[in-house]
Each structure stands twice: as C-alpha cells, then as structure tokens.
Design a protein around this motif. Sequence first.
Motif, PDB file in Angstrom:
ATOM      1  N   TYR A 326       0.839  -1.191   0.000  1.00 47.69           N
ATOM      2  CA  TYR A 326       0.000   0.000   0.000  1.00 47.69           C
ATOM      3  C   TYR A 326       0.881   1.252   0.000  1.00 47.69           C
ATOM      4  O   TYR A 326       1.981   1.264   0.556  1.00 47.69           O
ATOM      5  CB  TYR A 326      -0.908   0.028   1.231  1.00 47.69           C
ATOM      6  N   SER A 330       0.325  10.411   5.078  1.00 42.79           N
ATOM      7  CA  SER A 330      -0.494  11.264   5.947  1.00 42.79           C
ATOM      8  C   SER A 330       0.338  12.485   6.307  1.00 42.79           C
ATOM      9  O   SER A 330       1.090  12.477   7.285  1.00 42.79           O
ATOM     10  CB  SER A 330      -0.919  10.503   7.213  1.00 42.79           C
ATOM     11  N   LYS A 372      -6.928  14.476   5.130  1.00 38.47           N
ATOM     12  CA  LYS A 372      -7.164  13.193   4.467  1.00 38.47           C
ATOM     13  C   LYS A 372      -5.834  12.507   4.197  1.00 38.47           C
ATOM     14  O   LYS A 372      -4.816  13.160   3.969  1.00 38.47           O
ATOM     15  CB  LYS A 372      -7.915  13.398   3.149  1.00 38.47           C
ATOM     16  N   GLN A 373      -5.854  11.190   4.229  1.00 34.43           N
ATOM     17  CA  GLN A 373      -4.631  10.432   4.024  1.00 34.43           C
ATOM     18  C   GLN A 373      -4.775   9.498   2.822  1.00 34.43           C
ATOM     19  O   GLN A 373      -5.885   9.200   2.372  1.00 34.43           O
ATOM     20  CB  GLN A 373      -4.293   9.618   5.265  1.00 34.43           C
ATOM     21  N   TYR A 375      -4.149   5.717   1.544  1.00 32.84           N
ATOM     22  CA  TYR A 375      -3.895   4.329   1.936  1.00 32.84           C
ATOM     23  C   TYR A 375      -4.414   3.475   0.788  1.00 32.84           C
ATOM     24  O   TYR A 375      -5.545   2.973   0.803  1.00 32.84           O
ATOM     25  CB  TYR A 375      -4.585   3.991   3.256  1.00 32.84           C
ATOM     26  N   ASN A 376      -3.566   3.335  -0.241  1.00 30.65           N
ATOM     27  CA  ASN A 376      -4.013   2.783  -1.513  1.00 30.65           C
ATOM     28  C   ASN A 376      -3.218   1.540  -1.881  1.00 30.65           C
ATOM     29  O   ASN A 376      -1.977   1.545  -1.858  1.00 30.65           O
ATOM     30  CB  ASN A 376      -3.846   3.833  -2.619  1.00 30.65           C
ATOM     31  N   ASN A 396      -7.693   9.707  -0.420  1.00 32.99           N
ATOM     32  CA  ASN A 396      -9.084   9.250  -0.469  1.00 32.99           C
ATOM     33  C   ASN A 396      -9.525   8.528   0.798  1.00 32.99           C
ATOM     34  O   ASN A 396     -10.568   7.884   0.813  1.00 32.99           O
ATOM     35  CB  ASN A 396      -9.290   8.325  -1.676  1.00 32.99           C
ATOM     36  N   ASP A 397      -8.736   8.629   1.872  1.00 31.44           N
ATOM     37  CA  ASP A 397      -9.072   7.935   3.114  1.00 31.44           C
ATOM     38  C   ASP A 397      -9.245   8.968   4.219  1.00 31.44           C
ATOM     39  O   ASP A 397      -8.349   9.787   4.471  1.00 31.44           O
ATOM     40  CB  ASP A 397      -7.962   6.944   3.485  1.00 31.44           C
ATOM     41  N   GLU A 398     -10.400   8.949   4.881  1.00 35.67           N
ATOM     42  CA  GLU A 398     -10.644   9.898   5.966  1.00 35.67           C
ATOM     43  C   GLU A 398      -9.805   9.540   7.194  1.00 35.67           C
ATOM     44  O   GLU A 398      -9.469   8.379   7.422  1.00 35.67           O
ATOM     45  CB  GLU A 398     -12.132   9.913   6.355  1.00 35.67           C
ATOM     46  N   ASN A 399      -9.500  10.544   7.990  1.00 35.97           N
ATOM     47  CA  ASN A 399      -8.776  10.352   9.235  1.00 35.97           C
ATOM     48  C   ASN A 399      -9.658  10.794  10.394  1.00 35.97           C
ATOM     49  O   ASN A 399     -10.808  11.182  10.189  1.00 35.97           O
ATOM     50  CB  ASN A 399      -7.455  11.139   9.215  1.00 35.97           C
ATOM     51  N   ARG A 437     -14.442  12.537  12.525  1.00 28.35           N
ATOM     52  CA  ARG A 437     -13.771  12.224  11.268  1.00 28.35           C
ATOM     53  C   ARG A 437     -13.473  13.514  10.509  1.00 28.35           C
ATOM     54  O   ARG A 437     -14.120  14.549  10.704  1.00 28.35           O
ATOM     55  CB  ARG A 437     -14.648  11.312  10.418  1.00 28.35           C
ATOM     56  N   ARG A 483     -13.568   3.247  12.105  1.00 27.85           N
ATOM     57  CA  ARG A 483     -13.424   2.771  10.737  1.00 27.85           C
ATOM     58  C   ARG A 483     -14.511   1.753  10.412  1.00 27.85           C
ATOM     59  O   ARG A 483     -15.044   1.075  11.305  1.00 27.85           O
ATOM     60  CB  ARG A 483     -12.053   2.126  10.528  1.00 27.85           C
TER      61      ARG A 483
END
Length: 690
Positions: A326, A330, A372-373, A375-376, A396-399, A437, A483
Amino acid sequence: MKKSLLILATLFTHFTAGADDIDTITVQDQDTSLESPGFEVPYPALPLSARVISSQKLQDQRVHRLSDITLIDASVTDSYNASGYWDFISIRGFTLDNRYNFLREGLPINAQTSIPLDNKERIEVLKGLSSVQAGSASPGGMINYVVKRPTEKRLLKLNTEISSEGNWLLGADAGGRIAGAEQFGYRLNVAHENLRPPIDNSEGTRSLLSLANDWRASSTSLLESDIEWSRRSQPTQAAFSLLGNTLPAVQDPRLNLNNQSWSKPVVFEGLTATLRWTQKLNSHLTWVTTVGIQNLQTDDRLAYPYGCSAENNFDRYCSDGTFDLYDFRSDNERRDTQAARTALQLQTQTGPVAHQLNVGYVGTKMQENYEKQAYNFVGIGKVDGSVQLPGNGALNDENTNRESSVSEFFIYDAATFGAWRGWLGARINDIQRRSIRTDGSRVTNFRENFVLPWAALSYQISDELLTYVSYGEGVETYVIPNRNGYTHPGQFVPDVISKQFELGLRRTQDTLTWGLAAFQIDRPTVEDQRPAFQIDGKALHQGLELDLQKKWQQVELGASGMWLHASRKDSVLNPSINGKRPVNLPDHTLRVQGVYHLTSVPGLSVDTRLSYEGDRAVTADNSIMLEAWTRWDVGSSYHFGPSDKATLVRLSVENVTDQKYWKESPTQYGHIYLYPGMERLVTLSLQTHL
C-alpha cells in the motif's frame, strides 16, 4: 493556559516583594533525585522501582534514541521499534502509550514523535505504578525527560561522532552564569546529524536547537525556562513478517522493504517549551508551578507491506514470499499539547510523625488534527525487495481528529515514624475526550471521573538497607476504531482498571548498590479482532527484577535482570490463548555492562556490554516462537588533558560477532511484524571541553 500565566505573574509579584530570606533554593542532586514523583527524597528511598539514566550514562552506553535504553535495563524491551520512526517500548511487559505515558519536566507530552536526547540531563524510568504520575496510562510505567539546566561554572563542550556506515554527528553544549549578573544562567545545546544507519534506503538528517535559562530572583525564588526545536527527516523501516505459517530465516538486516521509487521520508518537527516558578514560602512550605506547550508536525509516509489477500491472510505475508503493498501518506499531522502543574510541598510534624505532603493540580489539553490520508493498494511486492510498483498518493481515506482535556487533583503524604514510612496518595481525575472524522462524521464524546489510589509502607532496616511493599491502581480508556468493519465504531470501551502489587528490597552504599523487586500486575485486555473491539479476559504479569551496581578500584560492573511470567486469562473471543504468553514478550532478560580502567595507561579503559533476551511468542497461540538471542558490544575510551577540560575519545563496536537474529515480533493493526537485530556497527566519537 493564559489564565495560569496571569496567576503565575501575580503570585510572583507578591512573593518576591514580601518573602523573608530563607535557605537558598538549590537544584537536587542529579544522580540521586527523581523529579517526577514530586517527593523531596532521594529515589533510593522511594517505595518503587526506578532507574535514572544520566546524560553521562547515555553517552557512555551509546544511547541515541529512547529505544536504546533496552540495552541497559532488563525491564525495558522493544515493542515495535523501526528505524526512522518514533519509539515504542514496554516496561514489565506492557507497551507504553505514547500519548499518555510520557512526561517532560514532569508535564505530560505526546511522544508520537522523535525526541532528541542531546539536551537531556537524564531520563527517569519509573517501573509500574503509573497512577502516581498520570490519570490514564498503561500500567507498565512512565518515562520522564529532564532537560539540561544552567551550570555553575562556565561549560563549553563539543561532541563529534562518525560511524563505519558514514553516519556523522556534530554537537555543542554550552552553559554558565552571565558575567556581572550571576543571578541569570543559560544552557545552550545544538546538534546536527547525518543519519546513515546500517539499513538500506534509510538515510536522513536531524537537527536540534535548545536553550534553557534560569533567574535566581532571590534566595527563595527561582524562575526556569527552556525552549527546544528539533527536526528529523528519514525514511522509516518496513518490517518482515511470517510467510504463511512459517517463521522465515533471519533476513538481511540491511534490507528495507520501504524501497519504492516513490518512498518518502517521515518528517518529525517539534517545538517544546516550559516555564517553572519555584517559591520557598518558608522553611517548611514550597510552591512549584510549571506550564508547558508542545507543538508537533509530522509527515508520515511508508511503502506499507500489509497482509496477503491471495491467501486471505491479513496478519502475515504470503507463503511464497509475496505481500500486498500500500502507498500510505499522511502529511501535515498536527499534535498540540498544553499542560500546567502546580503543587504545594509541605513538611510538618504531628506528634512523633513527620509528614511530607504534596498537594496539587495537573491540567492537560491535547489536540490531534489531521488531513485526508492516502492508503491505496498498489500491487504485490516480494520480501527480497525486488519488485518496483507504481505509487498512488490519492488522498481518499478519511482520518480522525481528537481532543482530550484532563484535570487531575492529587494528594500524597509520606509519613515517617522512626524507621517506618507510610505512603498514601490518590489522584482524582476528570477526563473529557472527543473525536470526529475529517469529513465531519462519526462524532464521539466521552467524559468520566475516577479516583486512583496508591499506598506503600517502607522500613529502613539500616542506613543502607530498605524494604517496602506497595499497591496502586491505574486506568486506561479505549475507543473502538472509527473505521468501517467494526461493530459500533467510535464508541468507548468500558474502563480498563489495572491493579499492581510490588515488594522490594534495596541496598545503597558507595561501592555496592543492588535492588530486588517482585511485582504482579492484573489488567483487563482489549482485543482488536475486527469486527470485535472489546475487553476480552485479562493479562496477568508476575515478575522478579534484579539490579546490581558494583565498583572496585579498577573495575565497574552493572547488571540488570528480569524474569517475567505473563499469561492471558479468561478470553472468550479466543479461548485457545488462555494460559498462553502474550506476543512479543521475552520471559527473561539480562543486561550486563562492565568497565576496566587500565592503571598502566592512565585515562584508558575498555568496556563491554552483553544483552540477552529469552524467546518471544510470535502468534497468540504460541505455536510460533522467536529464538532467544544474545548481543555483545565492546568499546574503549581514553581521557586526557586537565580534569576540568578533559578530552574523551571513544571507539565502540556494536554486535561485535555480527549475530543474525530476529529482535522482536510486534503486532500492530492486527498484523504480525518481524524486525531483525542490527548488524555490526563501528563508531568513533570525540568529546572535548574548551
């Protein structure tokens, strides 16, 4: 915080204007004091286990980061220590919480960063009884950093260091009193290091600038301040893991799986400052107030190997040596802490009983703000590091942003009657925590009050021999990860209340010091088994610690050992682990250091250090274990020149036999990791006084 500073200024004006001349305030003995508990007694007289590691010991033992103290004290072990990242350590088998188990100048700080040691006078390691210091924290213990303060005499010391890998360090330490205005003192520390550890793709830099001042306003008033800026930029180390159900052979310790073309360094930058006012009101009453701030900024990045979707295993790599990779990024993580502590220390007498009372308040506010971070998933990697994959830094990943406000009132009394001393204390805590979030969803709020007791009884058998017994309670608060995939994400788990008993015997004299402590810690366990995140049974840790320091005319010997029997109890989610050892905990550890001073060549000494750890469980059912390992370090040092301006040259060889071993097997985010021990490293350093 502004209100605290206003009160401080008002009281300063009042007391300095009208205080009578009392015995001059003095700094406690650096080698015997223990600042964090707040009792004005030498730490060998306290009914708890502790270790004070002075700045000289940090240099002699080649301690460059906190996790290096695992090579000095057997009760402290690694708990996910990757090169280039912040330190995780465990004490008595419990991993310290980097948010709540760390202090600086007695004030709470966030240790989710790289903390420099160049400007630290000592590190205080309190084992167990964390409730003496904090309202909510892991029961293993506490770490307190104490900064270097102004010196009485002029000091100018230069440090240089270079290693066989090309790592080099330049540093300076200057201090003294202001000529013509001796009531003012200063201590300046600067350092810059080019980081070249014996790990591939891990080169970086770090810098430090710090200044400490004091003002002896009168013989009864002391104002101290310090400010510290640091920055570290270095790619972190990606770990190995199990290959299916197999523990692989120890890999090349240089290999770093964080080796993609798009890999970026982790960047830690921090600004920390404290202000402390000490006012001796009379010969029996002292008032101390400390306020502090900490502002941290972090860019956290990693080419992140995690799991094996091909075999539906998400806690290890694939049996063929591949793994899911991945792209994690962040940036601009913000962690801010504001803290204030005010306390009155009173010495009084009631009949034949002498009391030392410590009453006060600690207020702490911590904020964590994220963006936003990324994690792909980017493809399939291999454990030989041979596969290059395209990156994907899409955010595209919320923190989750967090806030925490803690108010603590504490009272402790050390009552002395003859050779006996009774210790009683309690912390009354009010904790408020909130999270949300980064898209504004999943708001959580939490508030709770609780009282944490502490009690001990000590007996001074002779001037040199002390025995004690103690009991304390601690608490930890947990939130279900916010999450998808968890039942009730963002909700709070019931309080985790730990209970600890300790029995100790200690002898202190000029040439021989030893201590023996037996302890038991009973703590509920929070299990993270998605979708469940809940209290599931408990962990019971029983142990025996031994510490020995002996000096002869030419020889110095230090030894530290711990035997730990840790087991899981009453698990419902996974009954097969009941009676098993928790993961990543050695059942016995031993540290030995020795120094021999050659009389034939004055100033020349040779030293050795031996670190041994027993086996560790890799899996919760203990079906896979890491083998025990031993690491041997050697060194030599040479002092020359006048005693007040001596120059010291050191040569050290770490892991002299180039032993290959798995150092630890931590579990994080439900994944099992393996870290190899460092390969042989040669370092040459020079320290000179000008």
